[in-house]
Motif scaffolding. Structure first.
Motif, PDB file in Angstrom:
ATOM      1  N   GLU A 155       0.840  -1.203   0.000  1.00 34.26           N
ATOM      2  CA  GLU A 155       0.000   0.000   0.000  1.00 34.26           C
ATOM      3  C   GLU A 155       0.878   1.256   0.000  1.00 34.26           C
ATOM      4  O   GLU A 155       0.663   2.197  -0.766  1.00 34.26           O
ATOM      5  N   VAL A 156       1.899   1.232   0.864  1.00 33.79           N
ATOM      6  CA  VAL A 156       2.800   2.378   0.960  1.00 33.79           C
ATOM      7  C   VAL A 156       3.556   2.568  -0.358  1.00 33.79           C
ATOM      8  O   VAL A 156       3.657   3.680  -0.883  1.00 33.79           O
ATOM      9  N   VAL A 157       4.056   1.459  -0.891  1.00 29.85           N
ATOM     10  CA  VAL A 157       4.824   1.541  -2.132  1.00 29.85           C
ATOM     11  C   VAL A 157       3.959   2.074  -3.273  1.00 29.85           C
ATOM     12  O   VAL A 157       4.378   2.940  -4.042  1.00 29.85           O
ATOM     13  N   ASP A 158       2.711   1.582  -3.349  1.00 29.04           N
ATOM     14  CA  ASP A 158       1.802   2.070  -4.392  1.00 29.04           C
ATOM     15  C   ASP A 158       1.611   3.578  -4.306  1.00 29.04           C
ATOM     16  O   ASP A 158       1.707   4.292  -5.299  1.00 29.04           O
ATOM     17  N   LEU A 159       1.348   4.021  -3.073  1.00 27.00           N
ATOM     18  CA  LEU A 159       1.131   5.461  -2.868  1.00 27.00           C
ATOM     19  C   LEU A 159       2.379   6.261  -3.232  1.00 27.00           C
ATOM     20  O   LEU A 159       2.313   7.333  -3.814  1.00 27.00           O
ATOM     21  N   ALA A 160       3.523   5.694  -2.857  1.00 31.37           N
ATOM     22  CA  ALA A 160       4.776   6.390  -3.136  1.00 31.37           C
ATOM     23  C   ALA A 160       4.997   6.471  -4.633  1.00 31.37           C
ATOM     24  O   ALA A 160       5.463   7.478  -5.153  1.00 31.37           O
ATOM     25  N   ARG A 161       4.620   5.408  -5.332  1.00 31.93           N
ATOM     26  CA  ARG A 161       4.878   5.356  -6.764  1.00 31.93           C
ATOM     27  C   ARG A 161       4.059   6.401  -7.532  1.00 31.93           C
ATOM     28  O   ARG A 161       4.583   7.084  -8.395  1.00 31.93           O
ATOM     29  N   ASP A 162       2.790   6.509  -7.194  1.00 33.39           N
ATOM     30  CA  ASP A 162       2.003   7.506  -7.954  1.00 33.39           C
ATOM     31  C   ASP A 162       2.181   8.919  -7.378  1.00 33.39           C
ATOM     32  O   ASP A 162       1.528   9.865  -7.785  1.00 33.39           O
ATOM     33  N   GLY A 163       3.076   9.054  -6.390  1.00 37.69           N
ATOM     34  CA  GLY A 163       3.466  10.395  -5.931  1.00 37.69           C
ATOM     35  C   GLY A 163       2.552  11.007  -4.884  1.00 37.69           C
ATOM     36  O   GLY A 163       2.926  11.963  -4.213  1.00 37.69           O
ATOM     37  N   THR A 164       1.358  10.454  -4.679  1.00 42.46           N
ATOM     38  CA  THR A 164       0.426  11.091  -3.750  1.00 42.46           C
ATOM     39  C   THR A 164       0.911  10.992  -2.300  1.00 42.46           C
ATOM     40  O   THR A 164       0.605  11.850  -1.493  1.00 42.46           O
ATOM     41  N   LEU A 165       1.687   9.937  -2.009  1.00 41.96           N
ATOM     42  CA  LEU A 165       2.165   9.756  -0.627  1.00 41.96           C
ATOM     43  C   LEU A 165       2.912  10.995  -0.148  1.00 41.96           C
ATOM     44  O   LEU A 165       2.676  11.491   0.948  1.00 41.96           O
ATOM     45  N   TRP A 166       3.785  11.506  -1.010  1.00 45.98           N
ATOM     46  CA  TRP A 166       4.607  12.648  -0.606  1.00 45.98           C
ATOM     47  C   TRP A 166       3.749  13.892  -0.423  1.00 45.98           C
ATOM     48  O   TRP A 166       4.015  14.708   0.463  1.00 45.98           O
TER      49      TRP A 166
END
Ligand SMILES: Nc1ncnc2c1ncn2[C@@H]1O[C@H](COP(=O)(O)OP(=O)(O)OP(=O)(O)O)[C@@H](O)[C@H]1O
Ligand SMILES: [Mg+2]
Lengths: 289, 242
Positions: A71-82
């Protein structure tokens, strides 16, 4: 017996007069200080993963660690996590900034001047009695549901521990050291610079760290109550869309963020507090040697 | 010449009625003299010393130094307290610097080094106060007072917290410094031997209210022997007056 212990300590490569037990516990604590803290989290991770694999947990309620990580990796990948982390940090930063500013000015005034204390402190103490979350409706009414109300709420949370610590630290300034300043003809500015500031710094830092912890608590509250971005929003999102992995992921991110900022504050203040004569500096002295 | 004329000090005690700590003290102290103030607990020795230092003000009478009246701390008068009163957040060198902030940097450095030398702590400049023994800490306090080059040095039971051996060596050392720097020394003590060993003149005080009841000259040449018959005799005579 003590003598034998000391000789044994010498044999184990200890400093003059150190006991064997001293050397062993020093070495242990040196290793421990780095890694011991990770033992429990890793154990929990292992147990959690095993129980998930064994099917003890229902995956739609307690997802396995791997899924949380994905879940974290997915969010990080599409940039929204940051973006989410960024906005949350920004809120804490501004709330902390204003809270610290207000607490420092007011705490210094009420600590130093009796008139200010008599005038302001009763009101501040009375406000402290209001549970901070009770301000939320009022702040939303005043500042809208956007950033201002969130930052104000965080600032209110940050304010009290810093204010209280600073005021009492100033009031407890050692009168005997102030006499040394007077005997040596120090100006008021020099007295503040050489006695008041360094003397109050330990309590002030304690207040800052407590304030920062509350800042993180209140940013969650603020974001849970209405936000379209931020770690708190991610949690609500996870709840609405039935993704427990997302909730747990945000939870862990919150914990890490709080830890990192607290450590940063600790590191930043450490050089100014090295003079302290307490158990912590004792431990550090052993680590240096 | 340090002159104390009719000095009185009243404190507002609990319940309104004032406490008279000092009642009409008259005292003249000559240049380069060593005067010991001695007397029962609560007779006002510390109060008198604080007034001499300018830290406290008399409620009656006056103190003057060479004709100028003392109304607050002045660079000519130094004070050493019973406890070293070092700033725990400053190294030994920086603690001493606090007393010479009015001088320029090179002069500060020169004086600090000299003062540390004076008290035998030339290698301790970088230590924190928490790393000092009680005797070392009190030496730093002495250095901090000396670095200002006072003409009068006041000491309030400066060695009372130290063991007998350290006390004796610091007393010897203090006499050496006094001999070379030529200041006037006024010291409060509980210790009869210290009074007889150090002082030219011993001023005996009594409480209720605090006043001077007698004086005793000590006309012995220095260095004095702590265990000589004359010193022991003077101690006995002093004890009778207390
Ligand atoms: N700040 C103060 N407020 C009220 N009373 C005081 C204060 N300072 C001293 N006194 C009183 O003045 C009297 C003399 O006190 P002082 O400390 O000068 O005695 P002392 O001779 O130094 O005693 P000791 O030998 O125990 O140090 C005492 O009765 C004390 O209670
Ligand atoms: Mg006293």
């Amino acid at each position: 017996m003590a003598f034998i212990d000391t000789v044994a300590g010498r044999f184990l490569g200890g400093r003059d007069g150190e006991t064997a037990q001293g050397v062993v516990s020093r070495t242990l604590s040196r290793i421990a200080s780095g890694w011991l803290g990770l033992v429990v989290p890793l154990a929990i991770l292992v147990i959690w993963q095993s129980l998930s694999v064994l099917g003890v947990f229902r995956a739609n309620l307690v997802p396995p660690p791997a899924e949380v990580l994905r879940e974290v990796v997915d969010l990080a990948r599409d940039g929204t996590l940051w973006d989410h982390i960024g906005i949350t940090f920004q809120r804490v930063f501004f709330g902390f900034f204003w809270g610290v500013l207000a607490a420092t000015v007011l705490g210094a005034l009420t600590g130093e001047f009796r008139l200010a204390r008599r005038l302001l402190d009763p009101t501040i103490q009375a406000l402290k009695a209001v549970p901070s979350l009770a301000w939320v409706p009022l702040f939303i009414l005043w500042f809208g549901i956007f950033e201002e109300s969130k930052i104000t709420l965080i600032a209110v949370g940050v304010f009290f521990p810093i204010y209280l610590n600073l005021m009492s630290a100033i009031r407890q300034t050692d009168r005997r050291l102030v006499e040394v300043a007077r005997i040596n003809g120090l100006s008021s500015f020099q007295t503040i610079r050489y006695i008041l500031l360094p003397g109050t710094l330990p309590s002030y830092v304690t207040g800052l760290r407590a304030g920062l912890a509350l800042g993180w608590m209140f940013v969650i509250a603020a974001e849970l109550m209405g936000a379209s971005e931020g770690l708190g929003f991610l949690m609500i999102d996870g709840q609405m869309t039935g993704r427990p992995a997302l909730i747990i992921a945000s939870l862990i991110l919150f914990a890490l963020s709080g830890q990192i900022t607290d450590k940063a504050l600790g590191w930043a203040s450490a050089p100014f507090l090295r003079w302290q004569d307490n158990l912590e500096t004792l431990e550090e002295g052993q680590r240096d040697a | 010449m340090l002159e104390v004329q009719g000095v009185e000090r009243q404190f507002s005690g609990r319940g309104g009625d004032p406490v008279t700590a000092l009642a009409g003290i008259d005292l003249g102290i000559a240049e380069h003299e060593i005067v010991a103030l001695i007397g029962a607990s609560g007779c006002g020795k510390s109060t008198l010393l604080r007034i001499l230092s300018g830290l406290d003000k008399p409620t009656g009478g006056a103190v003057s130094l060479d004709g100028r009246s003392i109304t607050g701390p002045t660079p000519e008068i130094g004070m050493i307290f019973q406890d070293p009163r070092l700033m725990p957040w400053l190294s030994v060198r920086e603690n001493i610097r606090v007393a010479v902030l009015h001088l320029d940097k090179p002069e500060q450095e020169r004086r600090i080094t000299q003062a540390l030398d004076r008290v035998g702590l030339q290698h301790a400049g970088g230590l924190w106060p928490r790393e000092l023994s009680g005797g070392m800490a009190q030496r730093v306090a002495i250095a901090r007072a000396l670095v200002r080059r006072p003409t009068i040095l006041l000491m309030d039971e400066p060695f009372s917290a130290l063991d007998a051996f350290t006390t004796a060596s610091l007393q010897d050392h203090m006499l050496e410094i006094w001999d070379e720097e030529r200041f006037t020394l006024v010291l409060v003590t509980h210790d009869l031997e210290e009074a007889v060993f150090l002082a030219d003149r011993i001023v005996v005080m009594k409480p209720g209210p605090g006043r001077v009841t007698s004086e005793m000259r000590v006309d012995l040449p220095r260095p004095r022997d702590r265990n000589s018959e004359t010193v022991l005799q003077l101690k006995r005579r002093l004890a009778e007056r207390l």
